[in-house]
Design a protein around this motif. Structure first.
Motif, PDB file in Angstrom:
ATOM      1  N   GLY A 102       0.810  -1.218   0.000  1.00 53.36           N
ATOM      2  CA  GLY A 102       0.000   0.000   0.000  1.00 53.36           C
ATOM      3  C   GLY A 102       0.840   1.263   0.000  1.00 53.36           C
ATOM      4  O   GLY A 102       2.061   1.231  -0.130  1.00 53.36           O
ATOM      5  N   GLY A 103       0.186   2.372   0.144  1.00 51.26           N
ATOM      6  CA  GLY A 103       0.852   3.661   0.152  1.00 51.26           C
ATOM      7  C   GLY A 103      -0.072   4.739  -0.372  1.00 51.26           C
ATOM      8  O   GLY A 103      -1.299   4.606  -0.368  1.00 51.26           O
ATOM      9  N   LEU A 104       0.537   5.811  -0.851  1.00 55.33           N
ATOM     10  CA  LEU A 104      -0.215   6.937  -1.400  1.00 55.33           C
ATOM     11  C   LEU A 104      -0.363   6.737  -2.902  1.00 55.33           C
ATOM     12  O   LEU A 104       0.630   6.614  -3.626  1.00 55.33           O
ATOM     13  N   PHE A 105      -1.594   6.686  -3.370  1.00 60.45           N
ATOM     14  CA  PHE A 105      -1.918   6.422  -4.765  1.00 60.45           C
ATOM     15  C   PHE A 105      -2.619   7.624  -5.388  1.00 60.45           C
ATOM     16  O   PHE A 105      -3.166   8.474  -4.686  1.00 60.45           O
ATOM     17  N   ALA A 106      -2.629   7.655  -6.721  1.00 57.83           N
ATOM     18  CA  ALA A 106      -3.422   8.637  -7.474  1.00 57.83           C
ATOM     19  C   ALA A 106      -4.052   7.916  -8.655  1.00 57.83           C
ATOM     20  O   ALA A 106      -3.437   7.033  -9.258  1.00 57.83           O
ATOM     21  N   VAL A 107      -5.287   8.296  -8.985  1.00 56.96           N
ATOM     22  CA  VAL A 107      -5.985   7.701 -10.118  1.00 56.96           C
ATOM     23  C   VAL A 107      -6.474   8.815 -11.033  1.00 56.96           C
ATOM     24  O   VAL A 107      -6.975   9.848 -10.571  1.00 56.96           O
ATOM     25  N   ASP A 108      -6.282   8.630 -12.327  1.00 57.75           N
ATOM     26  CA  ASP A 108      -6.794   9.561 -13.329  1.00 57.75           C
ATOM     27  C   ASP A 108      -8.275   9.259 -13.538  1.00 57.75           C
ATOM     28  O   ASP A 108      -8.643   8.147 -13.915  1.00 57.75           O
ATOM     29  N   LEU A 109      -9.138  10.240 -13.304  1.00 56.51           N
ATOM     30  CA  LEU A 109     -10.575   9.984 -13.340  1.00 56.51           C
ATOM     31  C   LEU A 109     -11.105   9.754 -14.753  1.00 56.51           C
ATOM     32  O   LEU A 109     -12.148   9.130 -14.928  1.00 56.51           O
ATOM     33  N   LYS A 110     -10.393  10.226 -15.757  1.00 50.17           N
ATOM     34  CA  LYS A 110     -10.839  10.027 -17.136  1.00 50.17           C
ATOM     35  C   LYS A 110     -10.434   8.656 -17.667  1.00 50.17           C
ATOM     36  O   LYS A 110     -11.259   7.908 -18.203  1.00 50.17           O
ATOM     37  N   SER A 111      -9.166   8.317 -17.481  1.00 50.59           N
ATOM     38  CA  SER A 111      -8.675   7.047 -18.020  1.00 50.59           C
ATOM     39  C   SER A 111      -8.865   5.879 -17.068  1.00 50.59           C
ATOM     40  O   SER A 111      -8.890   4.722 -17.482  1.00 50.59           O
ATOM     41  N   GLY A 112      -8.988   6.184 -15.775  1.00 50.65           N
ATOM     42  CA  GLY A 112      -9.106   5.124 -14.780  1.00 50.65           C
ATOM     43  C   GLY A 112      -7.789   4.510 -14.370  1.00 50.65           C
ATOM     44  O   GLY A 112      -7.745   3.604 -13.535  1.00 50.65           O
ATOM     45  N   LYS A 113      -6.682   4.989 -14.944  1.00 55.86           N
ATOM     46  CA  LYS A 113      -5.370   4.444 -14.619  1.00 55.86           C
ATOM     47  C   LYS A 113      -4.900   4.975 -13.268  1.00 55.86           C
ATOM     48  O   LYS A 113      -4.996   6.168 -12.996  1.00 55.86           O
ATOM     49  N   SER A 114      -4.382   4.071 -12.442  1.00 53.88           N
ATOM     50  CA  SER A 114      -3.897   4.454 -11.113  1.00 53.88           C
ATOM     51  C   SER A 114      -2.398   4.181 -10.995  1.00 53.88           C
ATOM     52  O   SER A 114      -1.840   3.367 -11.733  1.00 53.88           O
ATOM     53  N   LYS A 115      -1.784   4.866 -10.053  1.00 55.48           N
ATOM     54  CA  LYS A 115      -0.343   4.721  -9.845  1.00 55.48           C
ATOM     55  C   LYS A 115      -0.028   4.924  -8.372  1.00 55.48           C
ATOM     56  O   LYS A 115      -0.590   5.807  -7.721  1.00 55.48           O
ATOM     57  N   ARG A 116       0.866   4.090  -7.843  1.00 54.72           N
ATOM     58  CA  ARG A 116       1.348   4.307  -6.490  1.00 54.72           C
ATOM     59  C   ARG A 116       2.425   5.385  -6.522  1.00 54.72           C
ATOM     60  O   ARG A 116       3.449   5.229  -7.175  1.00 54.72           O
ATOM     61  N   ILE A 117       2.188   6.463  -5.810  1.00 58.98           N
ATOM     62  CA  ILE A 117       3.129   7.584  -5.793  1.00 58.98           C
ATOM     63  C   ILE A 117       4.280   7.305  -4.832  1.00 58.98           C
ATOM     64  O   ILE A 117       5.436   7.580  -5.131  1.00 58.98           O
ATOM     65  N   VAL A 118       3.945   6.776  -3.656  1.00 51.78           N
ATOM     66  CA  VAL A 118       4.978   6.464  -2.671  1.00 51.78           C
ATOM     67  C   VAL A 118       4.550   5.221  -1.892  1.00 51.78           C
ATOM     68  O   VAL A 118       3.369   5.033  -1.590  1.00 51.78           O
ATOM     69  N   HIS A 119       5.497   4.353  -1.604  1.00 56.18           N
ATOM     70  CA  HIS A 119       5.223   3.097  -0.899  1.00 56.18           C
ATOM     71  C   HIS A 119       5.269   3.329   0.604  1.00 56.18           C
ATOM     72  O   HIS A 119       6.311   3.673   1.162  1.00 56.18           O
ATOM     73  N   VAL A 120       4.132   3.161   1.260  1.00 55.23           N
ATOM     74  CA  VAL A 120       4.047   3.244   2.717  1.00 55.23           C
ATOM     75  C   VAL A 120       3.174   2.077   3.180  1.00 55.23           C
ATOM     76  O   VAL A 120       1.953   2.167   3.166  1.00 55.23           O
ATOM     77  N   PRO A 121       3.758   0.938   3.556  1.00 50.22           N
ATOM     78  CA  PRO A 121       2.949  -0.207   3.984  1.00 50.22           C
ATOM     79  C   PRO A 121       2.269   0.061   5.312  1.00 50.22           C
ATOM     80  O   PRO A 121       2.784   0.798   6.157  1.00 50.22           O
ATOM     81  N   GLY A 122       1.098  -0.536   5.499  1.00 51.25           N
ATOM     82  CA  GLY A 122       0.395  -0.384   6.773  1.00 51.25           C
ATOM     83  C   GLY A 122      -1.103  -0.265   6.583  1.00 51.25           C
ATOM     84  O   GLY A 122      -1.605  -0.203   5.461  1.00 51.25           O
ATOM     85  N   PRO A 123      -1.849  -0.204   7.693  1.00 54.93           N
ATOM     86  CA  PRO A 123      -3.298  -0.075   7.611  1.00 54.93           C
ATOM     87  C   PRO A 123      -3.761   1.335   7.292  1.00 54.93           C
ATOM     88  O   PRO A 123      -4.931   1.544   6.990  1.00 54.93           O
ATOM     89  N   GLN A 124      -2.860   2.334   7.395  1.00 55.09           N
ATOM     90  CA  GLN A 124      -3.136   3.727   7.041  1.00 55.09           C
ATOM     91  C   GLN A 124      -4.170   4.393   7.946  1.00 55.09           C
ATOM     92  O   GLN A 124      -4.847   5.337   7.539  1.00 55.09           O
ATOM     93  N   TRP A 125      -4.323   3.908   9.144  1.00 59.81           N
ATOM     94  CA  TRP A 125      -5.189   4.570  10.113  1.00 59.81           C
ATOM     95  C   TRP A 125      -4.803   4.114  11.512  1.00 59.81           C
ATOM     96  O   TRP A 125      -3.969   3.246  11.706  1.00 59.81           O
ATOM     97  N   ARG A 126      -5.415   4.743  12.512  1.00 58.11           N
ATOM     98  CA  ARG A 126      -5.165   4.434  13.928  1.00 58.11           C
ATOM     99  C   ARG A 126      -3.687   4.527  14.280  1.00 58.11           C
ATOM    100  O   ARG A 126      -3.153   3.719  15.049  1.00 58.11           O
ATOM    101  N   GLY A 127      -3.019   5.513  13.713  1.00 48.67           N
ATOM    102  CA  GLY A 127      -1.640   5.761  14.106  1.00 48.67           C
ATOM    103  C   GLY A 127      -0.595   4.929  13.419  1.00 48.67           C
ATOM    104  O   GLY A 127       0.561   4.908  13.833  1.00 48.67           O
TER     105      GLY A 127
END
Length: 277
Positions: A48-73
């Motif tokens: 996982g990590g921080l992702f971005a998706v292009d709303l027109k094409s639907g293509k997504s990309k991981r911008i930076v790798h940050v493993p984890g549940p991404q919540w609760r600290g």
């Protein structure tokens, strides 16, 4: 849906839905880019990590790798797009439990740690002119801090920040050399949440259930709400109004003066087809 949190688009006029992101991983903290063409979001899991998706094409990309549940600290935290959409500022929890602010190109690549201190940092928020990055921190006393993104010719004091209205050709430039040495506290207060800056250069934040505004130089704070219990404050794109949540319900308020807010009425029908299951 399918026991995971995804991203879906609903056409307001027809109610037609479209899947933007749906995988066997959860999504959290969705933010639209300034031009409205992309969505940024955190994705959970080992990859996982921080992702971005292009709303027109639907293509997504991981911008930076940050493993984890991404919540609760754990894992990634809050993030924000730069006003020109070229950068992303985010926080992440490090091995020593410190939370620092990082900046990465929206195209991906190596990220730069810009706070570099064993302390708590959160809510990175770009100024509309692209000259400063703001955040909440406990580093030298809790409060709102400002990070000049380029070297300053002169510094007269901690509250000499001037708002400059951005032009149509805005391009955020960052000098990363010694950027961690340029950070300074703008406004002292413990427990700030929902930090944001409007296009007009007004700093908005929540504090103990109330909504406050702060001048760009940090000198004058004013309470805007007349009723407490408010959270998740988010200014509109135009900067004249904001939405917030009170007792689980959505409200809006003007930012030009004090107000109790106006409740947003909403109803929906839900049909559950047991046989289809």
């Amino acid at each position: 849906r399918n026991f995971n949190y995804g991203i879906f688009e609903v056409e307001a006029a027809t109610g037609k839905t479209r899947t933007v992101w749906s995988e066997e991983r959860d999504v959290t903290n969705i933010r639209l880019s300034p031009d409205g063409k992309k969505l940024g979001f955190w994705v959970t899991g080992a990859e996982g990590g921080l992702f971005a998706v292009d709303l027109k094409s639907g293509k997504s990309k991981r911008i930076v790798h940050v493993p984890g549940p991404q919540w609760r600290g754990y894992g990634g935290g809050s993030f924000d797009w730069s006003p020109d959409g070229r950068w992303l500022a985010y926080t992440r929890v490090e091995d020593n439990r410190a939370r620092n602010v990082w900046i990465v190109s929206a195209k991906g690549g190596a990220a730069e740690k810009v706070t570099r201190l064993n302390a708590f940092h959160s809510q990175p928020t770009w100024g509309p002119g692209g000259q400063y990055l703001f955040c909440y921190s406990s580093r030298s006393g809790s409060g709102i801090y400002a990070i000049p993104l380029k070297r300053e010719d002169a510094r007269l004091g901690d509250t000499d920040i001037k708002f400059k209205k951005p032009g149509d050709d805005l391009k955020v430039e960052i000098d990363f050399k010694d950027i961690h040495r340029r950070i300074r506290r703008l406004h002292a207060k413990t427990g700030i949440e929902s930090l944001a800056v409007t296009p007009k250069g007004e700093i908005i934040f929540g504090y103990r259930g109330d909504i406050y505004s702060l001048t760009y130089d940090g000198k004058t704070a004013k309470k805007l709400s007349t009723v407490g219990g408010n959270s998740l404050v988010r200014p509109y794109a135009g900067g004249s109004k904001a939405s917030f949540v009170r007792k689980g319900e959505l409200y809006t308020t003007r930012l030009s003066g004090t107000s109790a807010g106006s409740k947003v009425s909403f109803t929906a029908d839900w049909e559950h087809d047991v046989r289809a299951q």
